[in-house]
Design a protein around this motif. Structure first.
Motif, short mmCIF file in Angstrom:
data_model
loop_
_atom_site.label_atom_id
_atom_site.label_comp_id
_atom_site.label_asym_id
_atom_site.label_seq_id
_atom_site.Cartn_x
_atom_site.Cartn_y
_atom_site.Cartn_z
N LYS A 94 -4.79 -35.68 25.42
CA LYS A 94 -3.97 -36.93 25.55
C LYS A 94 -3.13 -36.82 23.92
CE LYS A 94 -6.57 -40.16 26.39
NZ LYS A 94 -6.59 -41.59 26.66
N LEU A 129 -3.52 -46.75 35.79
CA LEU A 129 -3.83 -46.98 34.56
C LEU A 129 -4.70 -48.35 34.39
CD1 LEU A 129 -0.33 -46.47 32.66
CD2 LEU A 129 -2.77 -45.16 32.29
N ARG A 142 -8.21 -44.35 34.17
CA ARG A 142 -7.07 -44.95 33.14
C ARG A 142 -7.01 -43.65 32.22
NH1 ARG A 142 -8.98 -49.87 30.08
NH2 ARG A 142 -8.51 -50.78 32.39
N SER A 143 -7.97 -43.16 31.69
CA SER A 143 -7.64 -42.06 30.52
C SER A 143 -7.09 -40.86 31.28
CB SER A 143 -8.99 -41.68 30.11
OG SER A 143 -8.82 -40.48 28.98
N LEU A 169 -3.10 -41.47 32.35
CA LEU A 169 -2.46 -41.52 30.76
C LEU A 169 -1.98 -40.00 30.66
CD1 LEU A 169 -0.83 -43.01 28.77
CD2 LEU A 169 -2.98 -43.18 27.36
#
Length: 353
Positions: free
Chosen positions: A10, A78, A84-85, A88
């Motif tokens: 990310k 998300l 979620r991770s 993203l």
């Protein structure tokens, strides 16, 4: 371990996105870089039109629908802790790819040498604009009598395909000192798949930089439509700025032998001039509107009915966001016609125009 790897990924893609912002900002300041992207556009638009022009519907709209569904799916993810991770991370990848393609195919064209630099300097006075408004009022009156009407006496287009072909032909006749861009050989005008929604947004048409298609709202009144096509075809040529696309659309339509295209262009020009005058001399505008021919008054009323029918929150929202987008690309915004009028006045001041 997996959490650490995802976090690093990310950070990497977020860093790439930031690097892209900085890189393309730097490119926008370099003439040779902008010239490179202009040449790239000439190459890629031919490829895009070979790939997509023959498709009878808007492939670009399908692409937008797919991307929209993908982003909505990822945004939902998300809100779930377990996904979620990863969601993203995927959103960052989609944003990076989309932004990169947009910039190399289209975004850098906003930084081309502006058309105004190719035209002589002259004062855009109120009196000059009034004189032009009266000129285009008379032109509109004459040309309006050459087009067809529906049962309500409102201007109606008889053959949209003929208008599209005429626009492509007129692209080849643009003044060389203003445009050396290569005209489009393929008819890539497509009715938008979002036509009904577009009517509530105030958006008449749009250019898809990912497919080089010119989308238009097929529900528009006929008085809007030919010039809208002409405007979007200007984007296909490679004119990114909205008001410059209006000016190129004007050059395409104003000398056309097709009365439908010419009337729509003359009428747009007249309305633009009146919009530029109204805050300075409201009485002149009222008097001009009263001097519309009966046919033009019916067309104006039809436009007002269309607008009133589709007013709402969507119209306000898209008007606001489009204005922000224009200003972010060093344009004046959707609510002003002053740059188009400036170009028009300068062009009309040329001895040969």
């Amino acid at each position: 371990m997996n959490t650490t790897k995802t976090y690093k990924k990310k950070r990497f893609w977020a860093g790439i996105l930031l690097a892209q912002f900085l890189l393309f900002f730097a490119f926008s300041k370099l003439k040779f870089a902008v010239a490179f992207f202009e040449n790239l556009f000439e190459f890629q638009k031919k490829i895009h039109q070979l790939l997509f022009a023959w498709i009878p519907f808007s492939f670009g709209d399908l692409l937008y629908i797919f991307l929209g569904i993908l982003l909505i799916y990822l945004i939902i993810k998300l809100f779930k802790k377990k996904t979620r991770s990863n969601a993203l991370f995927k959103i960052l990848i989609v944003l990076n790819i989309s932004y990169f393609i947009y910039q190399i195919f289209w975004g850098m064209l906003y930084f081309q040498t502006p058309i105004i630099a190719k035209l002589p300097k002259t004062k855009v006075t109120l009196e000059v604009r009034k004189a032009l408004a009266l000129e285009y009022l008379e032109k509109s009156k004459v040309t309006r009598k050459l087009v067809q009407e529906d049962k309500n006496g409102v201007f109606v287009i008889t053959d949209l395909n003929t208008i599209q072909k005429e626009i492509l032909d007129q692209q080849k006749k643009l003044p060389i000192f203003i445009s050396k861009k290569k005209s489009s050989e393929s008819n890539s005008f497509k009715p938008s798949l979002f036509g009904k929604t577009m009517s509530f947004t105030g958006i008449l048409g749009y250019y898809n930089p990912f497919t080089a298609e010119a989308q238009y709202n097929s529900e528009l009144p006929s008085s809007y439509l030919p010039f809208t096509l002409s405007h979007e075809s200007s984007h296909q040529l490679g004119f990114a700025r909205e008001q410059e696309a209006n000016f190129i659309g004007y050059l395409i339509g104003i000398n056309s032998k097709n009365p439908e295209l010419r009337y729509s262009t003359e009428y747009f020009t007249l309305k633009s001039l009146l919009n530029s005058i109204v805050n300075e001399d409201e009485n002149f505008v009222k008097n001009t509107l009263e001097n519309y021919s009966e046919e033009m008054k019916r067309d104006r009323m039809n436009e007002k009915k269309f607008i009133a029918k589709h007013q709402g929150l969507l119209n306000d929202f898209f008007g606001f966001t489009n204005n922000l987008f224009l200003k972010s690309n060093q344009q004046e915004g959707a609510i002003t016609y002053s740059y188009f009028i400036d170009l028009l006045v300068r062009y009309k001041s040329l001895p040969t125009s």
